[in-house]
Design a protein around this motif. Structure first.
Motif, PDB file in Angstrom:
ATOM      1  N   ARG A 283       3.061  12.114 -21.774  1.00  0.00           N
ATOM      2  CA  ARG A 283       1.727  11.884 -21.257  1.00  0.00           C
ATOM      3  C   ARG A 283       1.407  10.403 -20.861  1.00  0.00           C
ATOM      4  NH1 ARG A 283      -0.677  15.726 -24.296  1.00  0.00           N
ATOM      5  NH2 ARG A 283      -1.297  14.230 -25.826  1.00  0.00           N
ATOM      6  N   ALA A 284       1.820   9.751 -21.818  1.00  0.00           N
ATOM      7  CA  ALA A 284       1.388   8.108 -21.601  1.00  0.00           C
ATOM      8  C   ALA A 284       2.351   7.504 -20.696  1.00  0.00           C
ATOM      9  CB  ALA A 284       2.043   7.523 -22.945  1.00  0.00           C
ATOM     10  N   TRP A 285       3.483   8.103 -20.293  1.00  0.00           N
ATOM     11  CA  TRP A 285       4.389   7.723 -19.449  1.00  0.00           C
ATOM     12  C   TRP A 285       4.009   8.054 -17.905  1.00  0.00           C
ATOM     13  CZ3 TRP A 285       8.641   4.990 -19.071  1.00  0.00           C
ATOM     14  CH2 TRP A 285       9.618   4.891 -18.007  1.00  0.00           C
ATOM     15  N   TRP A 286       3.615   9.318 -17.904  1.00  0.00           N
ATOM     16  CA  TRP A 286       3.149   9.623 -16.398  1.00  0.00           C
ATOM     17  C   TRP A 286       1.746   9.008 -16.106  1.00  0.00           C
ATOM     18  CZ3 TRP A 286       6.775  10.270 -13.258  1.00  0.00           C
ATOM     19  CH2 TRP A 286       7.938  10.813 -13.919  1.00  0.00           C
ATOM     20  N   ASN A 287       0.807   8.884 -17.263  1.00  0.00           N
ATOM     21  CA  ASN A 287      -0.270   8.128 -16.750  1.00  0.00           C
ATOM     22  C   ASN A 287      -0.130   6.742 -16.715  1.00  0.00           C
ATOM     23  OD1 ASN A 287      -0.992   7.173 -19.337  1.00  0.00           O
ATOM     24  ND2 ASN A 287      -2.364   8.770 -19.787  1.00  0.00           N
TER      25      ASN A 287
ATOM     26  N   MET B  45       7.700  15.895 -16.657  1.00  0.00           N
ATOM     27  CA  MET B  45       9.075  15.780 -16.634  1.00  0.00           C
ATOM     28  C   MET B  45       9.396  14.780 -17.510  1.00  0.00           C
ATOM     29  SD  MET B  45       9.214  15.767 -12.494  1.00  0.00           S
ATOM     30  CE  MET B  45      10.724  14.124 -12.565  1.00  0.00           C
ATOM     31  N   ALA B  46      10.814  14.799 -18.118  1.00  0.00           N
ATOM     32  CA  ALA B  46      11.270  13.936 -19.184  1.00  0.00           C
ATOM     33  C   ALA B  46      11.445  12.434 -18.367  1.00  0.00           C
ATOM     34  CB  ALA B  46      12.651  14.388 -19.528  1.00  0.00           C
ATOM     35  N   PRO B  47      10.749  11.549 -19.234  1.00  0.00           N
ATOM     36  CA  PRO B  47      10.854  10.153 -18.760  1.00  0.00           C
ATOM     37  C   PRO B  47      12.262   9.459 -18.702  1.00  0.00           C
ATOM     38  CG  PRO B  47       9.188  10.317 -20.250  1.00  0.00           C
ATOM     39  CD  PRO B  47      10.019  11.551 -20.474  1.00  0.00           C
ATOM     40  N   HIS B  48      12.634   9.293 -17.609  1.00  0.00           N
ATOM     41  CA  HIS B  48      14.001   8.377 -17.352  1.00  0.00           C
ATOM     42  C   HIS B  48      13.733   7.558 -16.413  1.00  0.00           C
ATOM     43  CE1 HIS B  48      15.043  11.227 -13.949  1.00  0.00           C
ATOM     44  NE2 HIS B  48      14.882  12.090 -14.739  1.00  0.00           N
TER      45      HIS B  48
ATOM     46  N   ALA C  78       0.840  -1.303   0.048  1.00  0.00           N
ATOM     47  CA  ALA C  78      -0.102  -0.019  -0.088  1.00  0.00           C
ATOM     48  C   ALA C  78       1.048   1.214  -0.098  1.00  0.00           C
ATOM     49  CB  ALA C  78      -1.001  -0.144   1.317  1.00  0.00           C
ATOM     50  N   ASP C  79       1.841   1.171   0.754  1.00  0.00           N
ATOM     51  CA  ASP C  79       2.899   2.338   0.782  1.00  0.00           C
ATOM     52  C   ASP C  79       3.491   2.631  -0.544  1.00  0.00           C
ATOM     53  OD1 ASP C  79       2.185   2.282   3.648  1.00  0.00           O
ATOM     54  OD2 ASP C  79       4.134   1.577   4.070  1.00  0.00           O
ATOM     55  N   ARG C  80       3.936   1.546  -1.088  1.00  0.00           N
ATOM     56  CA  ARG C  80       4.267   1.525  -2.396  1.00  0.00           C
ATOM     57  C   ARG C  80       3.595   2.190  -3.521  1.00  0.00           C
ATOM     58  NH1 ARG C  80       7.247  -3.476  -1.877  1.00  0.00           N
ATOM     59  NH2 ARG C  80       5.713  -4.447  -3.148  1.00  0.00           N
ATOM     60  N   GLU C  81       2.385   1.603  -3.268  1.00  0.00           N
ATOM     61  CA  GLU C  81       1.254   2.420  -4.145  1.00  0.00           C
ATOM     62  C   GLU C  81       1.161   3.842  -4.225  1.00  0.00           C
ATOM     63  OE1 GLU C  81      -0.334   1.201  -7.067  1.00  0.00           O
ATOM     64  OE2 GLU C  81       0.984  -0.481  -6.525  1.00  0.00           O
ATOM     65  N   GLN C  82       1.022   4.081  -2.898  1.00  0.00           N
ATOM     66  CA  GLN C  82       0.882   5.637  -2.611  1.00  0.00           C
ATOM     67  C   GLN C  82       2.294   6.364  -3.031  1.00  0.00           C
ATOM     68  OE1 GLN C  82       0.231   6.289   1.667  1.00  0.00           O
ATOM     69  NE2 GLN C  82      -1.172   7.919   1.012  1.00  0.00           N
ATOM     70  N   MET C  83       3.380   5.782  -2.882  1.00  0.00           N
ATOM     71  CA  MET C  83       4.694   6.523  -3.064  1.00  0.00           C
ATOM     72  C   MET C  83       4.464   6.690  -4.685  1.00  0.00           C
ATOM     73  SD  MET C  83       6.716   7.354  -0.998  1.00  0.00           S
ATOM     74  CE  MET C  83       8.371   7.480  -1.885  1.00  0.00           C
ATOM     75  N   HIS C  84       4.175   5.664  -5.535  1.00  0.00           N
ATOM     76  CA  HIS C  84       4.404   5.464  -6.819  1.00  0.00           C
ATOM     77  C   HIS C  84       3.112   6.479  -7.280  1.00  0.00           C
ATOM     78  CE1 HIS C  84       4.172   4.180 -11.065  1.00  0.00           C
ATOM     79  NE2 HIS C  84       2.890   3.833 -11.122  1.00  0.00           N
ATOM     80  N   ASP C  85       1.989   6.628  -6.944  1.00  0.00           N
ATOM     81  CA  ASP C  85       1.174   7.595  -7.025  1.00  0.00           C
ATOM     82  C   ASP C  85       1.429   9.190  -7.061  1.00  0.00           C
ATOM     83  OD1 ASP C  85      -0.966   6.042  -8.165  1.00  0.00           O
ATOM     84  OD2 ASP C  85      -2.331   6.075  -6.407  1.00  0.00           O
ATOM     85  N   LEU C  86       2.304   9.381  -5.927  1.00  0.00           N
ATOM     86  CA  LEU C  86       2.743  10.818  -5.769  1.00  0.00           C
ATOM     87  C   LEU C  86       3.688  11.038  -6.578  1.00  0.00           C
ATOM     88  CD1 LEU C  86       3.368  11.049  -1.928  1.00  0.00           C
ATOM     89  CD2 LEU C  86       1.900  12.450  -3.276  1.00  0.00           C
ATOM     90  N   TYR C  87       4.669   9.997  -7.022  1.00  0.00           N
ATOM     91  CA  TYR C  87       5.800  10.296  -7.968  1.00  0.00           C
ATOM     92  C   TYR C  87       5.267  10.589  -9.241  1.00  0.00           C
ATOM     93  CZ  TYR C  87       9.679   8.971 -11.013  1.00  0.00           C
ATOM     94  OH  TYR C  87      10.693   8.643 -11.864  1.00  0.00           O
ATOM     95  N   ARG C  88       4.258   9.534  -9.722  1.00  0.00           N
ATOM     96  CA  ARG C  88       3.465   9.834 -11.037  1.00  0.00           C
ATOM     97  C   ARG C  88       2.710  11.158 -11.242  1.00  0.00           C
ATOM     98  NH1 ARG C  88      -0.868   8.784 -13.233  1.00  0.00           N
ATOM     99  NH2 ARG C  88      -1.938   8.373 -11.195  1.00  0.00           N
ATOM    100  N   LYS C  89       2.001  11.666 -10.158  1.00  0.00           N
ATOM    101  CA  LYS C  89       1.277  12.713 -10.500  1.00  0.00           C
ATOM    102  C   LYS C  89       2.274  13.978 -10.260  1.00  0.00           C
ATOM    103  CE  LYS C  89      -2.982  11.446  -8.470  1.00  0.00           C
ATOM    104  NZ  LYS C  89      -2.934  10.617  -7.067  1.00  0.00           N
ATOM    105  N   GLY C  90       3.538  13.980  -9.517  1.00  0.00           N
ATOM    106  CA  GLY C  90       4.389  15.058  -9.688  1.00  0.00           C
ATOM    107  C   GLY C  90       5.039  15.074 -10.897  1.00  0.00           C
ATOM    108  N   GLY C  91       5.494  13.955 -11.465  1.00  0.00           N
ATOM    109  CA  GLY C  91       5.722  13.874 -12.792  1.00  0.00           C
ATOM    110  C   GLY C  91       5.052  14.503 -14.017  1.00  0.00           C
ATOM    111  N   GLU C  92       3.731  13.925 -13.791  1.00  0.00           N
ATOM    112  CA  GLU C  92       2.872  14.655 -14.738  1.00  0.00           C
ATOM    113  C   GLU C  92       2.499  15.990 -14.750  1.00  0.00           C
ATOM    114  OE1 GLU C  92      -1.167  12.452 -13.905  1.00  0.00           O
ATOM    115  OE2 GLU C  92      -1.148  11.977 -16.075  1.00  0.00           O
ATOM    116  N   GLU C  93       2.351  16.395 -13.666  1.00  0.00           N
ATOM    117  CA  GLU C  93       2.123  18.046 -13.295  1.00  0.00           C
ATOM    118  C   GLU C  93       3.385  18.769 -13.935  1.00  0.00           C
ATOM    119  OE1 GLU C  93       1.755  18.875  -9.430  1.00  0.00           O
ATOM    120  OE2 GLU C  93      -0.395  17.847  -9.134  1.00  0.00           O
ATOM    121  N   ARG C  94       4.493  18.282 -13.956  1.00  0.00           N
ATOM    122  CA  ARG C  94       5.440  18.881 -14.448  1.00  0.00           C
ATOM    123  C   ARG C  94       6.144  18.644 -15.798  1.00  0.00           C
ATOM    124  NH1 ARG C  94       7.360  17.204  -9.463  1.00  0.00           N
ATOM    125  NH2 ARG C  94       6.692  18.431  -7.786  1.00  0.00           N
TER     126      ARG C  94
END
Ligand SMILES: [Zn+2]
Length: 123
Positions: free
Chosen positions: A72-76, A32-35, A14-30
């Protein structure tokens, strides 16, 4: 790879899912270049030794028409597919995993340009 006990996985999933979501949303908002740095060091195709552990896709080098939808596809979490520079097999890249896919499957995914690996940084 050492196998973790089921208890340890259940506790942290559950923690990992939450971390992943946070990371994903942060990247999506900005936008960010996928690496990415994968746990597995090589191409997911059987028998291919191509190193594909850390990848900076450098999508910005391909122009907005390619860059924007792929970012877009990366971050969603759709991810995108590209051919392995070693064996030529299709690989589906996402934030968390990379896997070998068939031509049919690749057909349904956003695609990296054919020459993606020429400009990408691959370690
Ligand atoms: Zn390969």
């Amino acid at each position: 790879m050492a196998e973790m006990s089921r208890g340890a996985i259940a506790e942290t999933a559950a923690d990992r899912e939450q971390m992943h979501d946070l990371y994903r949303k942060g990247g999506e908002e900005r936008q960010m270049a996928p690496h990415v740095v994968y746990h597995d060091s090589s191409c997911p195709h059987e028998g291919c030794g191509q190193t594909l552990q850390a990848i900076d896709f450098r999508l910005e080098d391909h122009g907005r028409a390619i860059h924007d939808p792929l970012v877009r596809a990366w971050w969603n979490d759709t991810g995108f597919v590209g051919r392995c520079p070693g064996c030529g097999g299709w690989i589906h890249f996402t934030i968390r995993t990379k896997r070998a896919v068939s031509d049919d499957e690749a057909e349904r995914c956003p695609k990296l340009p054919d020459n993606w690996h020429a400009g990408a940084m691959i370690l």
